[in-house]
Each structure stands twice: as structure tokens, then as C-alpha cells.
Design a protein around this motif. Structure first.
Motif, PDB file in Angstrom:
ATOM      1  N   SER A 122       0.861  -1.181   0.000  1.00  0.00           N
ATOM      2  CA  SER A 122       0.000   0.000   0.000  1.00  0.00           C
ATOM      3  C   SER A 122       0.896   1.229   0.000  1.00  0.00           C
ATOM      4  O   SER A 122       1.905   1.260   0.706  1.00  0.00           O
ATOM      5  N   VAL A 123       0.516   2.225  -0.779  1.00  0.00           N
ATOM      6  CA  VAL A 123       1.223   3.504  -0.781  1.00  0.00           C
ATOM      7  C   VAL A 123       0.272   4.561  -0.230  1.00  0.00           C
ATOM      8  O   VAL A 123      -0.835   4.737  -0.748  1.00  0.00           O
ATOM      9  N   ALA A 124       0.692   5.229   0.830  1.00  0.00           N
ATOM     10  CA  ALA A 124      -0.110   6.291   1.435  1.00  0.00           C
ATOM     11  C   ALA A 124       0.426   7.644   1.010  1.00  0.00           C
ATOM     12  O   ALA A 124       1.615   7.934   1.193  1.00  0.00           O
ATOM     13  N   ILE A 125      -0.429   8.462   0.425  1.00  0.00           N
ATOM     14  CA  ILE A 125      -0.079   9.831   0.057  1.00  0.00           C
ATOM     15  C   ILE A 125      -0.320  10.713   1.278  1.00  0.00           C
ATOM     16  O   ILE A 125      -1.380  10.638   1.912  1.00  0.00           O
ATOM     17  N   ARG A 126       0.646  11.536   1.609  1.00  0.00           N
ATOM     18  CA  ARG A 126       0.534  12.444   2.758  1.00  0.00           C
ATOM     19  C   ARG A 126       0.796  13.858   2.273  1.00  0.00           C
ATOM     20  O   ARG A 126       1.831  14.124   1.639  1.00  0.00           O
ATOM     21  N   THR A 137       1.396  12.011  13.752  1.00  0.00           N
ATOM     22  CA  THR A 137       2.541  12.841  13.437  1.00  0.00           C
ATOM     23  C   THR A 137       2.542  13.025  11.906  1.00  0.00           C
ATOM     24  O   THR A 137       1.770  12.373  11.214  1.00  0.00           O
ATOM     25  N   ILE A 138       3.384  13.920  11.398  1.00  0.00           N
ATOM     26  CA  ILE A 138       3.399  14.121   9.954  1.00  0.00           C
ATOM     27  C   ILE A 138       4.013  12.896   9.272  1.00  0.00           C
ATOM     28  O   ILE A 138       3.418  12.308   8.381  1.00  0.00           O
ATOM     29  N   GLU A 139       5.206  12.505   9.707  1.00  0.00           N
ATOM     30  CA  GLU A 139       5.820  11.280   9.200  1.00  0.00           C
ATOM     31  C   GLU A 139       5.176  10.061   9.865  1.00  0.00           C
ATOM     32  O   GLU A 139       4.548  10.170  10.913  1.00  0.00           O
ATOM     33  N   TYR A 140       5.372   8.899   9.264  1.00  0.00           N
ATOM     34  CA  TYR A 140       4.746   7.680   9.769  1.00  0.00           C
ATOM     35  C   TYR A 140       5.524   7.026  10.913  1.00  0.00           C
ATOM     36  O   TYR A 140       4.959   6.295  11.711  1.00  0.00           O
TER      37      TYR A 140
END
Length: 369
Positions: A314-318, A365-368
Motif C-alpha cells: 500500500s502507498v499512502a499519500i501524505r 505525526t506528519i511522518e509515519y
């Protein structure tokens, strides 16, 4: 009000008094913080400063070359390729904090050797206020926070730290970068974590996951740059999930829970929680409501499913907007734009799903990691 001119006037005599006739190594990641710190020190001390960039293997596509080229008329940047060592040391590690701490160990042992090679006693780095606040608060370990945790760098690695930006926030650093004339691609550059793509490979690090992260990040940055988010990237994790029957019934949706976890912040403390996804919605008022309900429990992330395929990742766009990076809101991207982006990302080998992270900071948080 912050004054770049006054800031430099104040730190110059302090720096000269501390350094004396000694040499310094300045660690440059290419981001605005470390680059600003290095350039200011170089302007104050000249060729006593050796700026060095470590290519850990977790940089973005062609990043080291781009950074060196953009700074070619400003500082004489040296690049050290240590990618093989870093991959060997980190491959197979899954826990977020374990990855960050192992990266810190590898990073500073390498830097220690470089400092020794250049007969230096000091290391300059671009630690800013948000870094040590998050680390001391227990939210996540920023690899460049050392003295604030009581780590004796001279005893451990043989150098003393100089952190000229440690009391500044990101918006103040950007103002300082513009004042000293850094190119726009540096002064306005979105933040990139010290461990780089390592912490965007959520869970266990593998070579193929790292390559997916590198490719997906390039696509997201190229596509979303025109919207000018404060930070935007792609994170990659195993697609394995199961339906949460209770949540699905409560929200009248198919809520999937993934096997991996991600870092969040709840009540000003670190929360390493579950990730869930829900079906595509077009209304952001509804999207925010669903996200809020999911993260009211032990979940740190709510993701909206955009496109599905057959790959294992899975690729999550942030994409978020923020002033100080202590809090952040999601960027309300049009679902059609998200679908176009997902179409391109699913062309990357092994990508089987694209989702959009619709979680604010806090609780994420912003990063995972």
C-alpha cells in the motif's frame, strides 16, 4: 519579531569564541535546517568548515547530486557514499523507534570517522526547536537530538556539537535562509527527515520496499508541488489487512485495519497505534468526520482508499499544511486529482493499493515513524 540580521550578529562572536582556531565538520542533509546552519558557519569561519553530506541510500532520486549542484557556488560540499553500510545495518528492522535509534548509531559513528579524518573537534548540525521538543516529549526520537537528552557527544563520538538553530522554528529558519541568499529550492524546500526514506518504509525495511518508496515519493512530489503543501510525500507498507466488523457497522463502511502500526501523538505523548482505511468520499466534511471517529480510539491514522490493484504494498499519500510543524492540517485535494495520482503510482512494481492519509497532527505525526 525574529530578525535574521540580529540573529547572525549575536551568534558570530559566540561561535568564534567557542571554535577558536579549530576545524569544524558541518553535516548537510540538503534540507533548509542543516544547509542554513552550514552556510552561516562557513560565512563566519570560512575554510575552517568542511560541509559533508552522507548518502545513506535513503535519499530521494538523484538527491545528493541535486543538492551539491544547487550549493556549488555557496559551499564546497563533500558527499560520502555510505549506502551499503546503512542498508546492511538496518535491513529487517521493523519497529519505528528501533529504526530511528539504529540510524542514529550508524550516522554518528560514520560522522565521527569523518570528523577525525578532517582533524576536527566540532560538528555543526541543523537541529531546530521542533526536533528536540518532540524527542524530549517522547513522541519520537529525532536522530539529531543528542545533548538535549544528556548524551555526551565528546565522550561517545569524539566531537562537540554546535547547533546554531536549536532555538528556532521552521518558519524562522526559512526566513534566515532567504536572508543569507540560499537558492529557493533550498529555502523553500519541504522538510525531509534525517533518516530519509527509511521511516517512509513503514514496518520492516526491505530493498524492494525502499525502491517503491523512492519511486512513489518522486511521483507525489512532482504532482503535488503546484499546490504548495508544507510537506508532501508517500509512505509504503504491507497491504495485509482485515475488516474491523465493529467499526464497519458503526461507520456504515468497510473499515480495514492493517498489520503495521504508525507513530502518532495523543495528549502530548507518543502513541504507536493502528492504521485503518475507509472507502473513497468526495465531501471533506464527511472525510474529516470519519477520520475523527476512527482516530478517537487506539488508531493513529485514518486513510481513504483511492485505488486498488494486485500488488503487495500500500502507498499512502501524505500532504499537509502547517506553520510550525507542531500541528498540521490535511490538504483537501480533489478526489479526481487523487485518482490521477493513484493511477500513476499503481504503475510502480508491487504497488497494489493507493490511499490518502486524512489524519491531522495530532493525533498523527506528519511522518509515519
Amino acid at each position: 519579531m525574529f530578525s535574521p540580521e540580529k540573529f547572525i550578529e549575536e551568534i558570530e562572536p559566540q561561535v568564534k569564541s567557542i571554535v577558536g582556531n579549530n576545524r569544524l565538520v558541518a553535516a548537510v542533509s540538503g534540507g533548509v535546517d542543516s544547509t542554513t546552519a552550514a552556510v552561516i558557519m562557513y560565512r563566519i569561519l570560512g575554510d575552517k568548515v568542511t560541509p559533508v553530506m552522507l548518502d545513506t541510500g535513503f535519499l530521494r532520486e538523484n538527491e545528493a547530486e541535486r543538492v551539491k549542484s544547487s550549493l556549488s557556488n555557496i559551499i564546497p560540499l563533500e558527499i560520502e557514499d555510505v549506502s551499503e553500510m546503512f542498508m546492511k545495518g538496518l535491513e529487517g528492522i521493523g519497529d519505528a523507534e528501533a529504526k530511528r535509534k539504529k540510524f542514529r548509531e550508524l550516522f554518528y559513528s560514520t560522522i565521527s570517522n569523518i570528523v577525525s579524518k578532517y582533524n576536527s573537534k566540532f560538528l555543526v548540525q541543523g537541529t531546530i526547536a521542533a526536533d528536540w521538543i518532540e524527542t524530549k516529549g517522547g513522541i519520537k526520537t529525532q536522530h539529531n537530538v543528542l545533548v538535549q537528552l544528556g548524551i555526551n557527544t565528546e565522550k561517545t563520538w569524539g566531537f562537540s556539537l554546535i547547533e546554531p538553530l536549536a532555538d528556532l522554528y521552521k518558519n524562522e529558519v526559512r526566513e534566515l535562509a532567504r536572508y543569507i541568499g540560499l537558492p529557493r529550492e533550498i529555502s523553500e524546500r519541504q522538510p525531509f527527515p534525517g533518516p530519509g526514506l527509511l521511516i517512509r518504509c513503514v514496518g520492516v525495511l526491505t530493498k524492494d520496499k525502499l525502491e517503491v518508496a523512492r519511486r512513489a515519493n518522486s511521483i507525489v512530489e512532482r504532482t503535488l508541488s503546484k499546490y504548495h503543501p508544507s510537506q508532501y510525500f508517500a509512505a509504503v507498507f504491507e497491504r495485509e489487512s482485515e475488516v474491523d466488523r465493529k467499526l464497519s457497522e458503526a461507520l456504515l463502511d468497510e473499515i480495514r485495519v492493517y498489520k503495521v502500526k504508525a507513530t502518532g501523538v495523543k495528549g502530548d505523548v507518543r502513541s504507536y497505534g493502528k492504521i485503518a482505511s475507509f472507502r473513497l468520499r468526495r465531501s471533506y466534511s464527511e472525510i474529516r468526520e470519519v477520520s475523527s471517529k476512527i482516530t478517537s480510539g487506539d488508531f493513529t491514522r485514518a486513510l481513504m482508499r483511492i485505488k486498488e490493484g494486485k500488488g503487495k504494498y500500500s502507498v499512502a499519500i501524505r500532504a499537509v499544511s502547517t506553520e510550525d510543524f507542531m500541528t498540521a492540517d490535511i490538504l483537501e485535494l480533489d478526489p479526481d486529482t487523487l485518482m490521477e495520482l493513484a493511477e500513476e503510482i499503481t504503475k510502480v512494481k508491487d504497488v497494489g493499493e493507493v490511499v490518502y492519509d486524512v489524519t491531522t497532527k495530532p493525533p498523527a505525526t506528519i511522518e509515519y515513524e
